[in-house]
Design a protein around this motif. Structure first.
Motif, PDB file in Angstrom:
ATOM      1  N   VAL A   1      55.697  37.553  36.796  1.00 56.77           N
ATOM      2  CA  VAL A   1      55.845  37.675  35.339  1.00 56.77           C
ATOM      3  C   VAL A   1      54.758  36.867  34.619  1.00 56.77           C
ATOM      4  O   VAL A   1      54.191  37.323  33.627  1.00 56.77           O
ATOM      5  CB  VAL A   1      57.263  37.232  34.891  1.00 56.77           C
ATOM      6  CG1 VAL A   1      57.327  37.099  33.377  1.00 56.77           C
ATOM      7  CG2 VAL A   1      58.308  38.241  35.368  1.00 56.77           C
ATOM      8  N   ILE A   2      54.430  35.688  35.164  1.00 54.33           N
ATOM      9  CA  ILE A   2      53.401  34.857  34.535  1.00 54.33           C
ATOM     10  C   ILE A   2      52.053  35.601  34.519  1.00 54.33           C
ATOM     11  O   ILE A   2      51.354  35.631  33.503  1.00 54.33           O
ATOM     12  CB  ILE A   2      53.280  33.493  35.253  1.00 54.33           C
ATOM     13  CG1 ILE A   2      54.505  32.638  34.912  1.00 54.33           C
ATOM     14  CG2 ILE A   2      51.998  32.763  34.845  1.00 54.33           C
ATOM     15  CD1 ILE A   2      54.673  31.394  35.747  1.00 54.33           C
ATOM     16  N   SER A   3      51.710  36.255  35.645  1.00 54.14           N
ATOM     17  CA  SER A   3      50.418  36.964  35.659  1.00 54.14           C
ATOM     18  C   SER A   3      50.466  38.186  34.733  1.00 54.14           C
ATOM     19  O   SER A   3      49.460  38.534  34.107  1.00 54.14           O
ATOM     20  CB  SER A   3      50.012  37.338  37.079  1.00 54.14           C
ATOM     21  OG  SER A   3      50.911  38.290  37.593  1.00 54.14           O
ATOM     22  N   ILE A   4      51.650  38.811  34.606  1.00 55.12           N
ATOM     23  CA  ILE A   4      51.786  39.962  33.688  1.00 55.12           C
ATOM     24  C   ILE A   4      51.607  39.501  32.238  1.00 55.12           C
ATOM     25  O   ILE A   4      50.926  40.152  31.441  1.00 55.12           O
ATOM     26  CB  ILE A   4      53.160  40.664  33.874  1.00 55.12           C
ATOM     27  CG1 ILE A   4      53.228  41.334  35.258  1.00 55.12           C
ATOM     28  CG2 ILE A   4      53.404  41.706  32.785  1.00 55.12           C
ATOM     29  CD1 ILE A   4      54.603  41.863  35.650  1.00 55.12           C
ATOM     30  N   VAL A   5      52.214  38.344  31.902  1.00 54.53           N
ATOM     31  CA  VAL A   5      52.100  37.799  30.541  1.00 54.53           C
ATOM     32  C   VAL A   5      50.618  37.568  30.195  1.00 54.53           C
ATOM     33  O   VAL A   5      50.154  37.923  29.110  1.00 54.53           O
ATOM     34  CB  VAL A   5      52.908  36.481  30.410  1.00 54.53           C
ATOM     35  CG1 VAL A   5      52.501  35.699  29.169  1.00 54.53           C
ATOM     36  CG2 VAL A   5      54.405  36.786  30.371  1.00 54.53           C
ATOM     37  N   CYS A   6      49.874  37.007  31.154  1.00 48.48           N
ATOM     38  CA  CYS A   6      48.445  36.728  30.899  1.00 48.48           C
ATOM     39  C   CYS A   6      47.628  38.013  30.776  1.00 48.48           C
ATOM     40  O   CYS A   6      46.574  38.019  30.141  1.00 48.48           O
ATOM     41  CB  CYS A   6      47.875  35.838  31.997  1.00 48.48           C
ATOM     42  SG  CYS A   6      48.592  34.194  32.001  1.00 48.48           S
ATOM     43  N   ARG A   7      48.101  39.104  31.390  1.00 45.38           N
ATOM     44  CA  ARG A   7      47.375  40.388  31.283  1.00 45.38           C
ATOM     45  C   ARG A   7      47.814  41.194  30.062  1.00 45.38           C
ATOM     46  O   ARG A   7      46.993  41.799  29.384  1.00 45.38           O
ATOM     47  CB  ARG A   7      47.608  41.240  32.536  1.00 45.38           C
ATOM     48  CG  ARG A   7      46.897  40.751  33.780  1.00 45.38           C
ATOM     49  CD  ARG A   7      46.809  41.864  34.824  1.00 45.38           C
ATOM     50  NE  ARG A   7      48.118  42.344  35.253  1.00 45.38           N
ATOM     51  CZ  ARG A   7      48.851  41.773  36.215  1.00 45.38           C
ATOM     52  NH1 ARG A   7      48.389  40.693  36.825  1.00 45.38           N
ATOM     53  NH2 ARG A   7      50.022  42.269  36.565  1.00 45.38           N
ATOM     54  N   GLN A   8      49.121  41.195  29.781  1.00 44.74           N
ATOM     55  CA  GLN A   8      49.675  42.133  28.811  1.00 44.74           C
ATOM     56  C   GLN A   8      49.750  41.623  27.372  1.00 44.74           C
ATOM     57  O   GLN A   8      49.725  42.402  26.440  1.00 44.74           O
ATOM     58  CB  GLN A   8      51.090  42.575  29.241  1.00 44.74           C
ATOM     59  CG  GLN A   8      51.107  43.572  30.400  1.00 44.74           C
ATOM     60  CD  GLN A   8      50.524  44.916  29.997  1.00 44.74           C
ATOM     61  OE1 GLN A   8      49.330  45.149  30.150  1.00 44.74           O
ATOM     62  NE2 GLN A   8      51.336  45.797  29.451  1.00 44.74           N
ATOM     63  N   LEU A   9      49.921  40.318  27.197  1.00 46.56           N
ATOM     64  CA  LEU A   9      50.019  39.795  25.829  1.00 46.56           C
ATOM     65  C   LEU A   9      48.619  39.364  25.389  1.00 46.56           C
ATOM     66  O   LEU A   9      48.055  38.417  25.942  1.00 46.56           O
ATOM     67  CB  LEU A   9      50.994  38.614  25.755  1.00 46.56           C
ATOM     68  CG  LEU A   9      52.455  38.929  26.117  1.00 46.56           C
ATOM     69  CD1 LEU A   9      53.322  37.690  25.973  1.00 46.56           C
ATOM     70  CD2 LEU A   9      53.028  40.056  25.260  1.00 46.56           C
TER      71      LEU A   9
END
Length: 344
Positions: free
Chosen positions: A166-174
């Motif tokens: 989730v942390i890597s998704i947050v850095c990519r998606q937001l």
């Protein structure tokens, strides 16, 4: 938990229903008494009383300084005395009589439970507690956030891999956090004993498939807030050196404080988030100080006086009221009693 729930339901009947009937018949008007509502109302009335009876008082601060270094003698009662102190110090020598330095650490914050999220959404965006709950509920139904009605600020051990993902998704998606590289410390936010029915509020892996810009602005704000907190909570400690300087001049002591950041850590993410807000948060009043040593002498310092007034207590905001409700009555119990205040 069972005993606590039973006593709450009894209190709702004994206090709530009987009290409501009593006051309604007594004053010929529907007046509702409640186990949580009435003490909360009492806190508001008490604060209002303090504000309306507040008498502001004038006081004076005397400042002496040379170059980049200014120190203050605060809360002098009369203007005459303040002017006398300033006149005595003007163009005289001041000595650095004490210099204390200590390194301080600010640990990362915990993850969001519902109340903390409501308080911060109120502080940063002006959302009411109800608006925040509605937005988090909508994002939960869109499968972008985990279950909202939680009072836990931790996750369980078995969620470590998910949290990393989730942390890597947050850095990519937001967009706000794109390009942020982090080495998360997940262990800090895992504690099985502090997760009862539901864990802390997190973005979900479904965020990967979501076009964030297609969401309403208010929902994007909540996602940014929850994403920011996840990155902060698993970030590194923030370390700074605090310096306290005392200047002695003509028998008076003037004090000042300052700090230099040693390692920004999780605060870097928070600063990135705050920079995106339209309203600027008040900066930390601590300033950076010039290099001086104990025993240094400052020649011919300048002195000045400023006038100030004492201020009344502030009206409650949703943020400060929720906080007061959470800690209500704590002073009536021992430190080791498990307490939940009035609930929220």
């Amino acid at each position: 938990l069972y005993e606590a729930a039973l006593s709450r339901s009894k209190a709702d009947w004994i206090v709530g229903i009987n009290g409501t009937r009593l006051f309604t018949t007594l004053y010929h008007k529907k007046l509702v008494v409640g186990r949580v509502q009435t003490p909360t109302l009492a806190m508001l009335v008490e604060r209002d009383g303090k504000i309306s009876t507040f008498q502001k008082e004038k006081y004076f601060n005397v400042h002496v300084g040379k170059g980049d270094l200014t120190a203050d003698l605060e809360k002098v009662k009369t203007k005459e005395e303040a002017k006398r102190i300033a006149a005595a110090c003007e163009k005289k020598q001041a000595v650095v009589s004490s210099l204390k330095q200590e390194t301080k650490t600010v640990n990362p914050p915990k993850l969001y439970d519902l109340t903390t999220l409501q308080r911060e959404a109120n502080r940063y965006y002006g959302f009411t507690a109800q608006q925040t709950l509605d937005l988090v509920q909508t994002l939960y139904e869109k499968k972008l956030l985990t279950y909202p009605r939680t009072d836990s600020q931790f996750i369980t051990d078995d969620m470590e891999d998910t949290a990393r993902q989730v942390i890597s998704i947050v850095c990519r998606q937001l967009p706000l956090f794109s390009g942020v590289s982090v080495t998360p410390d997940i262990a800090r936010v895992t504690d099985n004993s502090k997760v009862t029915d539901h864990h802390a509020i997190l973005p979900t892996v479904q965020l990967e498939k979501q076009d964030v810009s297609a969401l309403p602005q208010s929902e994007q704000k909540i996602l940014n807030l929850v994403g920011m907190r996840l990155l902060c909570a698993t970030g590194e400690k923030h370390t700074y050196a605090e310096t306290q300087i005392t200047l002695s001049c003509e028998g008076y002591e003037f004090k000042t404080k300052g700090k230099t950041v040693v390692q920004n850590g999780w605060k870097a993410i928070e600063e990135l988030f705050k920079a995106s807000l339209k309203t600027k948060e008040k900066d930390d009043p601590m300033k950076s100080l010039p290099e001086v040593h104990e025993g240094d002498v400052l020649d011919s310092v300048s002195a000045s006086v400023t006038e100030h007034f004492t201020t009344p207590p502030k009206q409650y905001t949703e943020d400060t009221l929720l906080s007061a409700m959470e800690t209500a009555g704590n002073d009536q119990f021992d430190d080791d009693t498990e307490k939940k205040g009035l609930g929220t």
